[in-house]
Design an enzyme around this catalytic site. Structure first.
Site, mmCIF file in Angstrom:
data_model
loop_
_atom_site.group_PDB
_atom_site.id
_atom_site.type_symbol
_atom_site.label_atom_id
_atom_site.label_comp_id
_atom_site.label_asym_id
_atom_site.label_seq_id
_atom_site.Cartn_x
_atom_site.Cartn_y
_atom_site.Cartn_z
ATOM 1 N N GLY A 11 -6.857 14.271 5.905
ATOM 2 C CA GLY A 11 -6.782 13.209 6.908
ATOM 3 C C GLY A 11 -5.355 12.730 7.051
ATOM 4 O O GLY A 11 -5.056 11.542 6.957
ATOM 5 N N GLU A 13 -5.737 9.029 2.329
ATOM 6 C CA GLU A 13 -5.724 7.602 2.597
ATOM 7 C C GLU A 13 -6.866 7.265 3.539
ATOM 8 O O GLU A 13 -6.867 6.244 4.192
ATOM 9 C CB GLU A 13 -4.363 7.193 3.198
ATOM 10 C CG GLU A 13 -4.047 5.723 3.086
ATOM 11 C CD GLU A 13 -4.816 4.849 4.068
ATOM 12 O OE1 GLU A 13 -5.203 3.733 3.695
ATOM 13 O OE2 GLU A 13 -5.057 5.273 5.211
ATOM 14 N N GLU A 59 -5.640 17.351 9.617
ATOM 15 C CA GLU A 59 -5.942 16.189 10.456
ATOM 16 C C GLU A 59 -6.632 16.690 11.716
ATOM 17 O O GLU A 59 -6.108 17.578 12.394
ATOM 18 C CB GLU A 59 -4.651 15.445 10.823
ATOM 19 C CG GLU A 59 -4.814 14.334 11.813
ATOM 20 C CD GLU A 59 -5.752 13.241 11.347
ATOM 21 O OE1 GLU A 59 -6.716 12.968 12.087
ATOM 22 O OE2 GLU A 59 -5.543 12.663 10.264
ATOM 23 N N ARG A 117 0.829 -1.210 0.000
ATOM 24 C CA ARG A 117 0.000 0.000 0.000
ATOM 25 C C ARG A 117 0.863 1.260 0.000
ATOM 26 O O ARG A 117 0.615 2.212 -0.741
ATOM 27 C CB ARG A 117 -0.912 -0.031 1.219
ATOM 28 C CG ARG A 117 -2.029 0.968 1.197
ATOM 29 C CD ARG A 117 -2.966 0.685 2.352
ATOM 30 N NE ARG A 117 -4.187 1.435 2.254
ATOM 31 C CZ ARG A 117 -5.305 1.117 2.866
ATOM 32 N NH1 ARG A 117 -5.361 0.036 3.607
ATOM 33 N NH2 ARG A 117 -6.368 1.870 2.743
ATOM 34 N N GLU A 153 -14.479 5.670 6.770
ATOM 35 C CA GLU A 153 -14.017 6.924 7.359
ATOM 36 C C GLU A 153 -14.693 8.159 6.763
ATOM 37 O O GLU A 153 -14.152 9.253 6.805
ATOM 38 C CB GLU A 153 -12.493 7.049 7.243
ATOM 39 C CG GLU A 153 -11.738 5.904 7.898
ATOM 40 C CD GLU A 153 -10.238 6.059 7.797
ATOM 41 O OE1 GLU A 153 -9.737 7.139 8.122
ATOM 42 O OE2 GLU A 153 -9.570 5.085 7.400
#
Length: 139
Positions: A29, A94, A51, A7, A103
């Site tokens: 994020g 992500e 964030e 990833r 999310e």
């Protein structure tokens, strides 16, 4: 995410292709800031790392250790509360979880796309493919 080498390498390669030298980038994020650091490596002129979690303090400390502190602005807030001084060329995120749509990613992306991304701006990831296999539990 950080422990998932496939990833991480995939994100790194995608960001190296999407971010052009001099681009302004939004890391939506941001978490530990890894995608913001990748954008700096790719040549971003500036990155806004957004964030809402206090973890952003750690991300800022990591950026200083890696020499990115002059190119990343850390913003501790929800992205839909953020106003940036200019539209961004690239949005990276992500916040997709393991299934691709976790999310609250769609809501955050739609808002950021409409308010913060420049016309013809680029988004990483560009798409998410969800593959499911039917199974049966005989129990």
């Amino acid at each position: 995410m950080l422990a998932n080498e496939v990833r991480m390498q995939s994100y790194l390669q995608a960001i190296l292709k999407a971010v052009l030298p001099g681009d302004i980038v939004l890391d939506l994020g941001s978490g530990t800031g890894i995608l913001a650091y990748f954008a700096c490596i790719a040549g971003a002129r500036h990155v806004y790392a957004v964030e809402q979690d206090p973890l952003i303090g750690l991300a800022e400390a990591i950026s200083r250790k890696n020499g990115f502190q002059d190119r990343i602005t850390f913003i501790n807030d929800w992205s839909d509360h953020v106003e940036l001084p200019q539209p961004v060329d690239v949005l990276v995120t992500e916040t997709i979880g393991n299934m691709g749509f976790e999310e609250g990613v769609l809501g955050w992306l739609i808002d950021a796309h409409d308010r913060l991304l420049a016309e013809n701006g680029r988004i990483v990831p560009r798409s998410v493919e969800l593959v499911m296999v039917p199974t049966e539990d005989p129990g």
